[in-house]
Design an enzyme around this catalytic site. Structure first.
Site, mmCIF file in Angstrom:
data_model
loop_
_atom_site.group_PDB
_atom_site.id
_atom_site.type_symbol
_atom_site.label_atom_id
_atom_site.label_comp_id
_atom_site.label_asym_id
_atom_site.label_seq_id
_atom_site.Cartn_x
_atom_site.Cartn_y
_atom_site.Cartn_z
ATOM 1 N N ASN A 26 38.515 45.097 39.353
ATOM 2 C CA ASN A 26 38.146 46.482 39.047
ATOM 3 C C ASN A 26 39.390 47.269 38.641
ATOM 4 O O ASN A 26 40.500 46.707 38.555
ATOM 5 C CB ASN A 26 37.435 47.130 40.246
ATOM 6 C CG ASN A 26 38.323 47.195 41.491
ATOM 7 O OD1 ASN A 26 39.544 47.053 41.423
ATOM 8 N ND2 ASN A 26 37.721 47.407 42.637
ATOM 9 N N ASP A 220 26.189 41.116 42.529
ATOM 10 C CA ASP A 220 27.333 41.885 43.026
ATOM 11 C C ASP A 220 27.687 43.025 42.081
ATOM 12 O O ASP A 220 28.063 44.120 42.513
ATOM 13 C CB ASP A 220 28.531 40.956 43.222
ATOM 14 C CG ASP A 220 29.751 41.685 43.765
ATOM 15 O OD1 ASP A 220 29.738 42.076 44.954
ATOM 16 O OD2 ASP A 220 30.709 41.902 42.990
#
Length: 347
Positions: A26, A220
């Site tokens: 991320n 996810d």
């Protein structure tokens, strides 16, 4: 041979390693939980498929049936190497239990740390007939108690899968482009999200069905979107409750992965994720529920410290019921963790 016991005719253990790239993480540099789950499943699929083909018999491919609760003990960062080791710890007549450990390694300093531990269950499907489950070669145990403990785990997961399937008729309607301006922040409807994916050849096994790791990665991603919309901060996967693969997903299907928040504690969020499949290549079949699971996320500051989570606002009776069910799971997990810590302190 590991002290826990290893497969007789098959490999005792395997290890899969990969360096983590920027596209695995991320914006804060933490590797997505889905990437780690995919690597865990790949290692499990390799060792269980090798074992199931280790004796003369019908060629087969091991298909993922269930993943037990998986805790993310520590984040993996860009540039680190994820070392995934897998070992077969129990076999029944038609299933294989694989235990997997993930260790991150800083290749500059040599520092290592355990980041994940997971238990997966596979069933071997014939290459000639995908609906046929072939027999699994037995493994040899170091101690008789290992076989007894494995059988107990097998019966427990079998019962839990049955209970999950019975409650699996719940429906989440896909939310692709909702008008969030009309919804109050921190409600279920505000953060609820969906993702639609066309299953292609690269997603599938030799049998033409989706890899379990591909499905978990997509789940996810959706859970992460739900958590980020709720918190508006950096979020990371903390744990995944048992993931049950109810039915196979065929190549060419369109799958809808939907997630909604069910519970929040002071520092964690529980997100329920469903995967529904539309088998367009088999028009005789209607849409069906393929996979379901609960993901837990935590909110982090820029320094990586846990942040308080905004309280989930429940509006309907169903949302209130799911919140109380989630609270029960949260308290049960918390009590189990405290008992494990107390037991470890006594040893």
């Amino acid at each position: 041979m590991s002290e826990r016991g290893a497969a007789g005719p098959g490999p005792a253990a395997i290890q899969v390693s990969r360096i983590m790239r920027p596209d695995d993480a991320n914006f804060a540099g933490n590797v997505h939980g889905g990437i780690i789950l995919k690597m865990i499943e790949e290692a499990g699929a390799i060792i269980s498929t090798r074992h199931c083909n280790s004796q003369d018999g019908e060629p087969c491919v091991a298909a993922l049936a269930r993943v037990e609760r998986t805790d993310f003990l520590s984040p993996v960062c860009i540039g680190e190497v994820a070392n995934v080791s897998a070992e077969i710890t129990y076999t029944s007549r038609h299933s294989v239990e694989v235990q997997v450990n993930v260790m991150s390694e800083n290749i500059l300093t040599g520092a290592k740390k355990v980041t994940n531990k997971a238990t997966l269950w596979y069933v071997p499907l014939s290459l000639k007939n995908v609906n046929k489950v072939v027999e699994v070669p037995p493994i040899q145990y170091v101690r008789k108690e290992q076989e007894e403990e494995g059988k107990k785990r097998y019966e427990e997961q079998k019962l839990d899968r049955l209970e999950t399937k019975q409650r699996n008729g719940d429906v989440i309607f896909p939310i692709i482009n909702p008008d969030r301006q009309t919804k109050e922040p921190h409600t279920v409807g505000y953060s609820q999200s969906s993702l639609i994916h066309l299953v292609g050849p690269s997603d599938c096994t030799l049998l033409g069905f989706v890899h379990g790791g591909v499905t978990m990665k997509l789940m996810d991603e959706v859970a992460g979107i739900v958590a980020a919309r709720h918190c508006k901060t950096n979020i990371v996967t903390a744990s995944v409750d048992a993931i049950n693969f109810h039915e196979k997903i065929k190549k060419g299907s369109v799958i809808t992965i939907s997630g909604r928040m069910t519970f929040t504690s002071n520092k964690s969020m529980e997100i329920e994720v469903f995967v529904d499949a539309d088998p367009f290549v088999d028009e005789a079949r209607e849409r069906y529920r393929a996979v379901s699971a609960f993901f837990t996320y935590v909110s982090l500051s820029k320094e990586g410290k846990p942040l308080p989570v905004p309280q989930l606002l429940t509006e309907t009776e169903d949302e209130k019921r799911r919140f109380e069910e989630g609270k029960g799971r949260y308290l049960q997990t918390k009590a189990k963790r405290q008992a494990q810590l107390q037991q470890a302190a006594l040893q």
